[in-house]
Design a protein around this motif. Sequence first.
Motif, short mmCIF file in Angstrom:
data_model
loop_
_atom_site.label_atom_id
_atom_site.label_comp_id
_atom_site.label_asym_id
_atom_site.label_seq_id
_atom_site.Cartn_x
_atom_site.Cartn_y
_atom_site.Cartn_z
N THR A 1 -38.35 -54.63 -9.76
CA THR A 1 -39.47 -54.18 -10.58
C THR A 1 -40.41 -53.32 -9.73
O THR A 1 -40.83 -53.73 -8.65
CB THR A 1 -40.25 -55.38 -11.16
N VAL A 2 -40.73 -52.13 -10.22
CA VAL A 2 -41.65 -51.23 -9.53
C VAL A 2 -42.99 -51.28 -10.26
O VAL A 2 -43.05 -51.04 -11.47
CB VAL A 2 -41.11 -49.78 -9.50
N SER A 3 -44.04 -51.63 -9.56
CA SER A 3 -45.35 -51.79 -10.19
C SER A 3 -45.88 -50.44 -10.68
O SER A 3 -45.51 -49.37 -10.16
CB SER A 3 -46.34 -52.41 -9.21
N ILE A 4 -46.75 -50.51 -11.68
CA ILE A 4 -47.38 -49.31 -12.20
C ILE A 4 -48.16 -48.61 -11.10
O ILE A 4 -48.13 -47.39 -10.96
CB ILE A 4 -48.29 -49.66 -13.40
N GLU A 5 -48.84 -49.40 -10.26
CA GLU A 5 -49.62 -48.80 -9.17
C GLU A 5 -48.71 -48.05 -8.21
O GLU A 5 -49.03 -46.95 -7.75
CB GLU A 5 -50.37 -49.92 -8.43
N GLY B 1 -45.22 -53.60 -14.38
CA GLY B 1 -44.41 -52.48 -13.97
C GLY B 1 -43.17 -52.31 -14.82
O GLY B 1 -43.11 -52.80 -15.95
N TYR B 2 -42.18 -51.62 -14.28
CA TYR B 2 -40.95 -51.33 -15.00
C TYR B 2 -39.76 -51.61 -14.09
O TYR B 2 -39.85 -51.56 -12.86
CB TYR B 2 -40.92 -49.85 -15.43
N ARG B 3 -38.62 -51.88 -14.73
CA ARG B 3 -37.40 -52.17 -13.99
C ARG B 3 -36.22 -51.52 -14.70
O ARG B 3 -36.10 -51.58 -15.93
CB ARG B 3 -37.18 -53.68 -13.89
N LEU B 4 -35.35 -50.87 -13.93
CA LEU B 4 -34.16 -50.23 -14.46
C LEU B 4 -33.00 -51.21 -14.34
O LEU B 4 -32.66 -51.64 -13.23
CB LEU B 4 -33.87 -48.94 -13.68
N GLU B 5 -32.40 -51.57 -15.46
CA GLU B 5 -31.33 -52.55 -15.48
C GLU B 5 -30.01 -51.87 -15.83
O GLU B 5 -29.99 -50.92 -16.62
CB GLU B 5 -31.62 -53.66 -16.50
N GLY B 6 -28.91 -52.40 -15.31
CA GLY B 6 -27.60 -51.88 -15.65
C GLY B 6 -26.98 -51.11 -14.49
O GLY B 6 -27.55 -50.98 -13.40
N LEU B 7 -25.80 -50.61 -14.72
CA LEU B 7 -25.03 -49.93 -13.68
C LEU B 7 -25.33 -48.44 -13.71
O LEU B 7 -24.88 -47.71 -14.58
CB LEU B 7 -23.53 -50.17 -13.90
N LEU B 8 -26.12 -48.00 -12.75
CA LEU B 8 -26.44 -46.58 -12.59
C LEU B 8 -26.02 -46.19 -11.18
O LEU B 8 -26.62 -46.62 -10.19
CB LEU B 8 -27.94 -46.34 -12.79
N GLU B 9 -24.98 -45.37 -11.07
CA GLU B 9 -24.44 -45.00 -9.76
C GLU B 9 -25.16 -43.77 -9.22
O GLU B 9 -25.32 -42.78 -9.91
CB GLU B 9 -22.94 -44.70 -9.87
N LEU B 10 -25.61 -43.88 -7.98
CA LEU B 10 -26.27 -42.77 -7.29
C LEU B 10 -25.26 -42.04 -6.42
O LEU B 10 -24.42 -42.68 -5.77
CB LEU B 10 -27.41 -43.28 -6.41
N ASP B 11 -25.33 -40.70 -6.40
CA ASP B 11 -24.44 -39.98 -5.50
C ASP B 11 -24.72 -40.36 -4.05
O ASP B 11 -23.85 -40.26 -3.18
CB ASP B 11 -24.56 -38.47 -5.69
N LEU B 12 -25.94 -40.86 -3.79
CA LEU B 12 -26.29 -41.29 -2.44
C LEU B 12 -25.47 -42.51 -2.02
O LEU B 12 -25.23 -42.72 -0.82
CB LEU B 12 -27.79 -41.61 -2.39
N ASP B 13 -25.05 -43.35 -3.00
CA ASP B 13 -24.25 -44.52 -2.67
C ASP B 13 -22.94 -44.12 -2.01
O ASP B 13 -22.44 -44.81 -1.11
CB ASP B 13 -23.97 -45.35 -3.93
N ARG B 14 -22.35 -43.03 -2.47
CA ARG B 14 -21.08 -42.58 -1.90
C ARG B 14 -21.25 -42.13 -0.45
O ARG B 14 -20.32 -42.22 0.36
CB ARG B 14 -20.50 -41.44 -2.74
N ILE B 15 -22.46 -41.65 -0.12
CA ILE B 15 -22.72 -41.22 1.25
C ILE B 15 -22.55 -42.39 2.22
O ILE B 15 -21.89 -42.29 3.26
CB ILE B 15 -24.14 -40.63 1.37
#
Length: 986
Positions: free
Chosen positions: A41-45, A90-104
């Motif tokens: 969770t990323v806070s609004i602040e 705050g807000y939180r992103l849930e689920g499988l989201l692959e970043l191209d950075l992960d492959r690095i």
Amino acid sequence: MSWQLAVLGPVELVSDGVPTPTMPPKQQAALVMLAFARGRTVSIEELVDGIWGADRPSSAVGALRNYAWALRKHLATEPGTVRLSSESRGYRLEGLLELDLDRIDRCRAEAEKARAQGQLEQADAALRGLLRQWRGDPLSGVPGPWAGAERARLRRLRHVLREDLIEITVLRGDHSRAVADLEALITGDPHSERLRGLMMTALYRAGRRTEALEEYQRIRRLLVSEQGIEPGPALLELHRQILVDELPVETANAATPKPAQLPPDTADFTGRQELVRELCAVLGDAVTPIVAISGMGGVGKTALALHVAHRIRDRYPDGQLYVDLHGAGTDPAEPEHVLGAFLRALNVPQREVPAGVAERAAQFRSVVSGRRMLLVLDNACDAAQVMPLLPGESGCAVLVTARRPLTALPGVRQAALKVLETDEAAALFARIVGSARVAAEAESTRRIVELCGRLPMAVRIVAARVAARPQWTIISEADRLAAERHDLDRFRAGDLALTAAFRAGYEQLPVEAARAFRLLAVAELPDLPLAATAAVLDTTESLAEDLCEELVDRGMLESVGRGRYHYHDLMRLYASGFQRAHSPVGERPLGSAVAAAELPLAGQRADTAVDATARLLDYYLATMKTVLRVRHPGLRLGLAPTGHPGTRLAGLDTTRDFLNVERRNLIALYRLATAGTREHRVVAADLALAVAETMLASDATVDIEKALEELIRVCETDGNRVSASRARLALVFALVSEFGEPERAAEHVRRLSEDVDAETEPWVAGTSHIFAGMLGMHRQDPMSAVGHFATALRLYRFGSSPECVRVAYSALSRAYSAAGRDRDSLAAAARAVVCDSHPGARRNVMWALTEAAAIISKQGEAELGTHLFDAALRAARRAGSTRFESAVHSRAALVHFSAGRLPQAAEHAERAEATRDSHHLDVLHTYNLLVRYTALRRMGRNVDAAECYRTAATQIPDFEQALTRWGAVATPTPLPARQEAVPAAS
């Protein structure tokens, strides 16, 4: 369905291989920050700081909510894969989201493994594949300081990968290609000794010895003229070898001792996986990477450092050095002695080890030059202790742990360690106790780790005790811990003792910092703003900040934002024990060896818990008086006198921000006062009434009802009927206006009618009648409500503000409307709309306009009704309340739905949810979703309706039952009192 987010260039969100429409830049910034949080969770602040930084506009939070709303719609094209959820702050992103950075990270590990095994072709191919991942400047076009910092990091990573690739090219013997590639890189980084060394090597092995020597002269002239330094030992040695034509053809170092001093990895290390991956990546990014892990005692700094060190040890084939610097104790290790031990481990004969720190440090840098070694400097005192132990420019990496951040170290990457997440702490407990026992008592396990404050050392101590006693149940240990948690000496198992870890930090505190550590623990609030700490310490904010930051640096206090501080629960208990040394019986501090004689004399300063609590309450009540003057000028509540000036708040926005940030503290103060003196409770009851009047300070995460009921009970025990009534009225505000449960408030309203003297407290009496009228509306007795609202109007005219008079007129408008007296309703609404210049009056205008809009629309004048609804929305926005804006949207949704204007109904219901106060899941939420779901179904928008239904079923336990009742009537049922009621003077 799969989602990918590309950040190594312009940000691109891809769904099943198809790019989605481009988002606005700041929305991209929010998405990337949430994606990089990896489910945290990323806070609004934090989001506002990352996107706008210090130049944030006043509308930043509102804009962020709009970005979140748009992002949620963006991701809703295929439900069930990736979703954005709202948390309390705050807000939180849930689920499988692959970043191209992960492959690095994956491919880089493969390249390093191939190189270590001598498979240079595979390493070369892997590195070239990595560099092809970049599509341009990373995070191109994404604004904000967070994106700027990440962009710089990713640029550095790309640069390091290019250097690694060229080094592989040189090792493979492709010298001409290496020279061409190096020319381009050196142009961009002319001071890099690593690049110059590779160029010299490539030129020499390509048969261009003279050019290699000229390259050395170029870098030497550049360093001397621009930086005033000579080239480092590695470059000097390379120059010597080329000069005498002795550069080895093979690249392997000559046989040297390879110390392996790392203590064993923690077998049951649990959690922090994202941080582990991040630190492993950082420790391979730079020529001499330095990572400093800081945090409070017992938080697991050493365990994390050793776990990371063991994961990356293969990257440093020349060995590992380890030392415990004893920095948390009273006798930290001397750098001179540490360097002597390091040199001996590196096979330097004792007779050749020089005396003095400077000489040993220089020799150490020379010995490790050209080697790839890992140094773990555990438990450092400060940067001055660490500086002599750092290698020069080489292939070494340094991992430091310390209680305070070591910001003075050059090029250091800070990692501030926090406590474990609940699931991580429970997993650690299970690994020690055994998964079978924990699975049978999962709830008790979670209770234990929360009682341990999720502090790894505390969890480990309790788990070790339970593991050693298989006949114990976990629930019995949880009950024992809850009953005896105040005694920190219970947190002891074998050589592990929590108080010893805390004491080591306390005994190093300067006198004033030690006083602040003890005294601030009295204020048992979720977190302490700087102004409140200054009030408790009876000093200026500047001095209070210096003391708090000193405690933060030493791991005794946590910073939760600029000027806001928080104790870990167990650290607060430790600090609170010292305060009892001021008691008449001279009680010893809990779990402490520090004598009461070390504390300041009680007569020197008003440092008792009673004094500190009084100063804290005085500050908050003084500030709430300012809030009321800004929001409700002329309102006379007869609040207790205050000595503190309070925080200066200039406008509605600043008062709303104060209440939003302080809502949990304000409620916690009621509990603090309940356990205090009669004088504390008088101030707390006034504070509760002032807070309730704003209707902006309840918090669904805190049991305000229980806190106020206890305050009422203790005030009645004191014989203070006035304070009891004020606290009771605050409770009625919460039950009716905040939580939408008017029936539960009925008995309290009846008691108020008996206890309040209308002559001495006309505002309290008038507001009690307002709530009595609201109960009449809830019971579908509008004429009874008319009588109560009329009485309130009379009392408000006698002893209150013009704004309160408008409240009564707005309430009368609603009651007349419900009684079918539309003409009287519109007349009352017209009187409420007559507005003075004060912006705070606009919210009551908003309620009156909303009522007039509903009546006009009901009479068939849809266009005029819509115009009035729009005017009500403008009034709500000018008043600065998204919550009231949500209420207008909700009312408009129902009116449009009843008239069969389904698109308008669905749109208003959706906007009501977008602007609704996320802290309250009340009846408004249910009706918004009912209207939207039904309207969407009737319009044939089944996909949107299904998503709406899933949201409702997830968040509202009895939504199916509510939907059945809703569908059983031809037109929507009347809204309950929570939406229709007019809040008093707000």
